[in-house]
Enzyme design. Structure first.
Site, PDB file in Angstrom:
ATOM      1  CD  GLU A   1      -1.737  -2.159   1.967  1.00 53.77           C
ATOM      2  OE1 GLU A   1      -0.678  -2.207   2.642  1.00 53.77           O
ATOM      3  OE2 GLU A   1      -2.522  -3.113   1.863  1.00 53.77           O
TER       4      GLU A   1
ATOM      5  CE1 TYR B   1       7.584   0.591  -3.272  1.00 47.82           C
ATOM      6  CE2 TYR B   1       5.688   2.039  -3.075  1.00 47.82           C
ATOM      7  CZ  TYR B   1       6.775   1.417  -2.508  1.00 47.82           C
ATOM      8  OH  TYR B   1       7.066   1.615  -1.183  1.00 47.82           O
TER       9      TYR B   1
HETATM   10  C1  LIG Z   1      10.352   6.559  -2.008  1.00 47.03           C
HETATM   11  C2  LIG Z   1      11.815   6.458  -1.585  1.00 47.03           C
HETATM   12  C3  LIG Z   1      12.017   5.172  -0.757  1.00 47.03           C
HETATM   13  C4  LIG Z   1      12.713   6.377  -2.853  1.00 47.03           C
HETATM   14  O1  LIG Z   1      14.053   6.150  -2.446  1.00 47.03           O
HETATM   15  P1  LIG Z   1      15.300   6.526  -3.389  1.00 47.03           P
HETATM   16  O2  LIG Z   1      16.502   5.841  -2.836  1.00 47.03           O
HETATM   17  O3  LIG Z   1      15.362   7.993  -3.554  1.00 47.03           O
HETATM   18  O4  LIG Z   1      14.868   5.839  -4.784  1.00 47.03           O
HETATM   19  P2  LIG Z   1      15.818   5.526  -6.034  1.00 47.03           P
HETATM   20  O5  LIG Z   1      16.961   6.503  -6.073  1.00 47.03           O
HETATM   21  O6  LIG Z   1      16.159   4.088  -6.055  1.00 47.03           O
HETATM   22  O7  LIG Z   1      14.842   5.886  -7.246  1.00 47.03           O
HETATM   23  C5  LIG Z   1      14.225   4.882  -8.041  1.00 47.03           C
HETATM   24  C6  LIG Z   1      13.046   5.471  -8.791  1.00 47.03           C
HETATM   25  O8  LIG Z   1      12.076   5.997  -7.884  1.00 47.03           O
HETATM   26  C7  LIG Z   1      11.416   7.126  -8.467  1.00 47.03           C
HETATM   27  N1  LIG Z   1      11.694   8.300  -7.644  1.00 47.03           N
HETATM   28  C8  LIG Z   1      12.524   8.386  -6.580  1.00 47.03           C
HETATM   29  N2  LIG Z   1      12.499   9.627  -6.058  1.00 47.03           N
HETATM   30  C9  LIG Z   1      11.638  10.345  -6.811  1.00 47.03           C
HETATM   31  C10 LIG Z   1      11.176  11.688  -6.759  1.00 47.03           C
HETATM   32  N3  LIG Z   1      11.599  12.546  -5.803  1.00 47.03           N
HETATM   33  N4  LIG Z   1      10.268  12.084  -7.683  1.00 47.03           N
HETATM   34  C11 LIG Z   1       9.808  11.233  -8.618  1.00 47.03           C
HETATM   35  N5  LIG Z   1      10.214   9.934  -8.729  1.00 47.03           N
HETATM   36  C12 LIG Z   1      11.122   9.507  -7.829  1.00 47.03           C
HETATM   37  C13 LIG Z   1      11.995   7.264  -9.863  1.00 47.03           C
HETATM   38  O9  LIG Z   1      11.200   6.475 -10.739  1.00 47.03           O
HETATM   39  C14 LIG Z   1      13.365   6.628  -9.701  1.00 47.03           C
HETATM   40  O10 LIG Z   1      13.876   6.156 -10.912  1.00 47.03           O
HETATM   41  P3  LIG Z   1      14.872   7.089 -11.798  1.00 47.03           P
HETATM   42  O11 LIG Z   1      16.028   7.390 -10.907  1.00 47.03           O
HETATM   43  O12 LIG Z   1      15.213   6.228 -12.953  1.00 47.03           O
HETATM   44  O13 LIG Z   1      14.080   8.312 -12.119  1.00 47.03           O
HETATM   45  C15 LIG Z   1      12.265   7.713  -0.761  1.00 47.03           C
HETATM   46  O14 LIG Z   1      11.845   8.873  -1.446  1.00 47.03           O
HETATM   47  C16 LIG Z   1      11.709   7.747   0.660  1.00 47.03           C
HETATM   48  O15 LIG Z   1      12.298   7.185   1.583  1.00 47.03           O
HETATM   49  N6  LIG Z   1      10.568   8.425   0.871  1.00 47.03           N
HETATM   50  C17 LIG Z   1       9.981   8.567   2.208  1.00 47.03           C
HETATM   51  C18 LIG Z   1       9.469   7.266   2.744  1.00 47.03           C
HETATM   52  C19 LIG Z   1       8.379   6.696   1.856  1.00 47.03           C
HETATM   53  O16 LIG Z   1       7.513   7.416   1.378  1.00 47.03           O
HETATM   54  N7  LIG Z   1       8.427   5.372   1.646  1.00 47.03           N
HETATM   55  C20 LIG Z   1       7.450   4.652   0.848  1.00 47.03           C
HETATM   56  C21 LIG Z   1       6.332   4.189   1.716  1.00 47.03           C
HETATM   57  S1  LIG Z   1       5.109   3.300   0.785  1.00 47.03           S
END
Ligand SMILES: CC(C)(COP(=O)(O)OP(=O)(O)OC[C@H]1O[C@@H](n2cnc3c(N)ncnc32)[C@H](O)[C@@H]1OP(=O)(O)O)[C@@H](O)C(=O)NCCC(=O)NCCS
Length: 145
Positions: free
Chosen positions: A104, A116
């Site tokens: 979710e 995702y």
């Molecule tokens: C969501 C989260 C885990 C992503 O972590 P991350 O290490 O930055 O992700 P990655 O660097 O591996 O990015 C992979 C993909 O995610 C997406 N993505 C990551 N950050 C993004 C942003 N700020 N805006 C849009 N897309 C994003 C992109 O598709 C990206 O692929 P790309 O680099 O080819 O564009 C991080 O933003 C986070 O911890 N957020 C707060 C906690 C949270 O919301 N967790 C999810 C709960 S369901």
């Protein structure tokens, strides 16, 4: 260099800090300890130079895996850490005859939804008012392994 490895009890204080920074309702120490005792739970963390920068968890339920949490510290985002964690979990699923993964996510959480979708998760409906602080619908997503 970022490495992904299994999470242990010694990591819990750092994971609690990640929870506190990333979520409005962080998991307690007790909840995290119980997760590590749960034989059906898998927890992995991403570590850089000895510091835990992110973590991810999932539960195995029959031939499905339910993702419980994914979080990366703000200063370390958009550098592939969450992707490394998801790849590791997909690898675990493939080795454990898991057929599908589900989760979710808040409907406004575009970074997470993009993440995702990049890994082949597709939306399969909503859970109204699933989240608190603030109240928000959840999007349910699934991925076939
Ligand atoms: C969501 C989260 C885990 C992503 O972590 P991350 O290490 O930055 O992700 P990655 O660097 O591996 O990015 C992979 C993909 O995610 C997406 N993505 C990551 N950050 C993004 C942003 N700020 N805006 C849009 N897309 C994003 C992109 O598709 C990206 O692929 P790309 O680099 O080819 O564009 C991080 O933003 C986070 O911890 N957020 C707060 C906690 C949270 O919301 N967790 C999810 C709960 S369901």
């Amino acid at each position: 260099m970022v490495v992904v490895r299994s999470m242990g009890y010694d990591d819990i204080d750092q994971i609690m800090e990640i929870e506190r920074i990333c979520f409005s309702l962080p998991w307690s120490k007790d909840s995290l300890e119980k997760e590590l005792q749960n034989e059906l739970a898998y927890y992995q963390c991403a570590e850089e130079n000895g510091k835990i920068i992110g973590y991810m968890g999932m539960w195995r339920i029959l031939d499905e895996c339910h993702i419980t949490n994914v979080a990366v510290l703000p200063d370390y985002r958009q550098r592939g850490a969450a992707s490394m964690l998801i790849n590791k979990m997909i690898e675990i699923c493939k080795c454990s005859e898991i057929q599908s993964m589900t989760l979710e996510v808040r409907e406004s959480n575009y970074p997470a939804i993009n993440l995702y979708e990049k890994f082949g998760f597709v939306s399969a409906g909503k859970r109204p008012n699933y989240y608190l602080k603030p109240v928000e619908d959840a999007i349910i997503m699934w991925k076939k392994i």
